[in-house]
Design an enzyme around this catalytic site. Sequence first.
Site, mmCIF file in Angstrom:
data_model
loop_
_atom_site.group_PDB
_atom_site.id
_atom_site.type_symbol
_atom_site.label_atom_id
_atom_site.label_comp_id
_atom_site.label_asym_id
_atom_site.label_seq_id
_atom_site.Cartn_x
_atom_site.Cartn_y
_atom_site.Cartn_z
ATOM 1 N N LYS A 1 0.854 -1.205 0.000
ATOM 2 C CA LYS A 1 0.000 0.000 0.000
ATOM 3 C C LYS A 1 0.874 1.233 0.000
ATOM 4 O O LYS A 1 1.928 1.274 0.662
ATOM 5 C CB LYS A 1 -0.910 -0.034 1.222
ATOM 6 C CG LYS A 1 -1.954 1.090 1.281
ATOM 7 C CD LYS A 1 -2.883 0.912 2.487
ATOM 8 C CE LYS A 1 -3.918 2.029 2.546
ATOM 9 N NZ LYS A 1 -4.787 1.912 3.721
ATOM 10 N N SER B 1 -9.601 2.102 3.100
ATOM 11 C CA SER B 1 -8.785 2.908 2.216
ATOM 12 C C SER B 1 -7.792 2.065 1.398
ATOM 13 O O SER B 1 -7.138 2.603 0.514
ATOM 14 C CB SER B 1 -8.003 3.952 3.013
ATOM 15 O OG SER B 1 -7.182 3.346 3.984
ATOM 16 N N SER C 1 -9.702 -0.282 7.289
ATOM 17 C CA SER C 1 -9.225 -0.160 5.909
ATOM 18 C C SER C 1 -8.620 -1.402 5.295
ATOM 19 O O SER C 1 -8.243 -1.366 4.136
ATOM 20 C CB SER C 1 -8.214 0.984 5.813
ATOM 21 O OG SER C 1 -8.868 2.198 6.079
#
Lengths: 94, 458, 466
Positions: B60, B137, B162
Amino acid sequence: MKIDNELILNVAKNARLNLTEDEISEFLPQLKEILESFSKIDKVNTKGIDPSFQPIEIKNVYRDDEIGKCLSQEEALKNTQHKKEGYFKGPKVI
Amino acid sequence: MKISEFILEVKSGNIDKEDYINKVIDEAKKINKEYNYFNTIIEKPVINKGKLNGLPVSVKDCICVKDIESTAGSKILKGYAPLFNATAVQNSIDNGAVIIGKTSQDEFGFGGFNINVGIDFKIPLNPFDTERVTGGSSGGAAGYTQKTKFAHFAIAESTGGSIVNPASFCGVVGLCPTYGLVSRYGLIDYANSLDKIGIMAKNVEDAVTALNIIKGYDKKDSTSIKDTIDLTKFLNKDVKGLKIGVIKESLKVDKPVNKAVWNAIKDLEKLGIKYKEISLPLTYKYGIACYYLLAMTEASTNLAKYCGMRYGLHEELKGNFNEYFSQVRSLGFGKEVKRRIILGTFARMAGFRDAYYLKAAKVRTLITQEYRGLFKKFDILLSPTMPVIAPKFLDTLKLTPLQNYMMDILTVGPNLAGLPHMTIPCGQEKGMPIGLMLIADHLKESKLIQVAGAYERK
Amino acid sequence: MKENETMIGLECHVQLATKSKLFCNCPTDATEPNTATCPVCLGHPGSKPVLNKKALDFAIKLCLALGCKILPSIFFSRKTYFYPDMSKNYQITQYEIPIGVNGSITLDSGKKVNITRVHLEEDPARLVHEAGIYISEYTLVDYNRSGIPLCEIVTAPELSSPEEAREFLKKLITLLNYLKIFDIDKCIIRTDCNTSIKGYERVEIKNINSFKDVEKALGYEIERQKELIKNKLKVERETRAWDEATGTTITLRKKETEEDYGYLYDPDLTKIELSKEWVEKIKKELPEFAHEKVERFVRQYKIDKEDAKIIAADPLIVELFEKVANKIAPELAAHWIRRELLRVLNYNKKEIYETKITAQHLIELLFLIENKTITERTGQKIIEKLVEGPFDVKAYIENEGLVAVSNINELTKYCKDAMGENKKAVQDYKSGNEKALMFVVGAVMKKTKGKATPKEVNQILRKLIK
């Protein structure tokens, strides 16, 4: 407690954010709605309750006074365009 | 192909590492053109030696990879190439992983649909239906994990949900460990007392293998836990007699979700697990407010460092420091970021601090107690991961920021309390996956793995 | 206006002499800019702080020495504000609770100055304004200083004059030296002064670097405020800076809107329990304090108590004395250090660490005095010169021909010559005028260029004039 343009501008100033007129008028009702909803936590009875600033109680973490590896001057300055003679350049203070 | 299978295939010579990675990168580029899962794809990734035998791993964008642009999905960090690897990334590299790219996300993690991408960033699309969100997210990680045909795991991050949110919306396994189990060193902070690095993978075994690799004590992170348990040994353990608490309040969700979760509960019952309905009244009433107040106050301090000095977005150096900083920050941050910085700054200002920040911290104590009290009687708590299937983009545009926040209702609880939690696909509706969430007590990932593994095998 | 209506409070930021910084392993000394940095002290995204235990040990030591009550557990907070010297735009500090409270330092007058709190925080970076703070279009920043451990000591606003402030700081520095938690050559103390005239607004003067400047700045500022009050003008509540060049304080920023720091518990760090065992261990490491030293000096070296008191007040002087007393008669050493060396230092308003005088210099000098190779007057002159700058004492004495005239025959010759040249004075002395002898002694001193001991000359003359 009054949530109005003045408060938003004060807080934004504290956080170094320039808001446009559009942003302020968009944010005002949104922030009002959010804060009103969040204010309900004052209904919770927290008498005698300690705050938790971490989810798990962690304590007594520290390290010995030993010197480790540093970045070279070049590495330290690598990620910025604003530099001069080994120094970082920043905006003026006055 | 499972990770364990991949490792064997490489060992036996059936798979050539270089060749495999080339194919992975080609596929990633193709997928990215349509789905926007990557902010950066590494054209010529380094193939490291170790027991993972060159396994592709995506990271990420808020988790630092040395010399690779790491933006946390924000324009204000465009061009920032960290001088070090996050410990979780380094652990992967030391074990023979190949880092293939940085996956897309909501800016700084501020969102539950991955639509709050930074200025000039692209929004990732759901792998099953491009008119729907990936969830956030960690949307890019979830979408890519689903879409790729190759062996892989995704290193992702969760603050309020997330990891499990997008994993649920994209039909993959999401595993978020106990706070402190995986070092946060190198994680670009959203909220330091809530952030956790975790894993997404195609199946439970892969997720556990991956977590085993990235976890472990790190002296560079003061909140890091000393732990050396081998989690893979819990994969095939029998689940008979385990007790599950089904969270009553969480079942007030969309009908298809409710149905899929009840089917899963019945399946678990067939495996010998006992369940009972339980209640988390405080968490469900005040969890959102408590979570967001704490997360935003911490975030507002974490984001103070982005001001056009030392790294990231630069402007021409003119004006005094207040003018310069304000200019850079106003140009570099998206709307949701500005909103959260304002709310977070406000909640810790003199005069409001007691009612908001400190009060929320006290409510957090009560919420944690509420969960831990139940764990005295139950091994696992269970709920749907998300109240809905992945919504359409058009529908999300109708939501106010507050309504966006309310979508986290099921996931904020375990995140606030630092509890390990996991999502596994348990059904579908209109072709869209539904996720089942399991929550365990601190450092009891073993129980999650037992139950999730057994459920997957059924 | 009465003098006791001036109120001064000090906030002293002391750089601690640890090897590494407060929250990272970078060294605390470096010369070239930005050569002692890392992702942590540069505030790189993803970096995390880890507390240096030694800094905490040092702070606890100081608290104990100041007589503070030590809190049972501590934690750190984030103080958020924006400035070019901040690596994260928040400073990790201690706000809600410090490490120690309610300590004090007693001035020579007997006045007790209360210390309200002592806590730890990190130093920001060093700013360089190439063309001066007003003209530069930009600021140059050196992060070597970023993250150095600071111990902040806050006094109650009980100091009543610039002189008291100076004395307080001198005593604080002495204590820090004693405790060995502060390196006079490398570490810096920066002081913020809060000063007001009773009944009027308070003004803060920030970042003054030496106790001498503190005295000057306060002197100027108090006068400035008194002038305003005398002329019925408003004393603005503001933050000012000390401008050494002009010897004045100048406005930095007005304080009507106080910056809201929005303090937050720092979740990247943990609570630290200051156990009884930990504090006891540090207590045991405390050095012998001044009054204990006095008793020991009198007992061990048999020196005068007053001399002992004055020497014991400064650990650097103590060190000097004990080294010298090893080789030279302690009474002589004590006398010369107290009455000569300290006298000259005080006269020149210098501290011992500003000179380069070593024990070796004094040992050589006192050895020569002890065996009368040079006169006491010469010795005094050498001390005065040493305070200006170090030099080889023996070589200097030889080169300048300062060896005392002590050879009896030589002295006798000088005396006879002087008697011959001052026949009237000799006559007067013979007639009973004691003072006349002094005149002849003076003449001999002149002839020997001061290298004779007056007492000896006196004795010789008395014998000769019979």
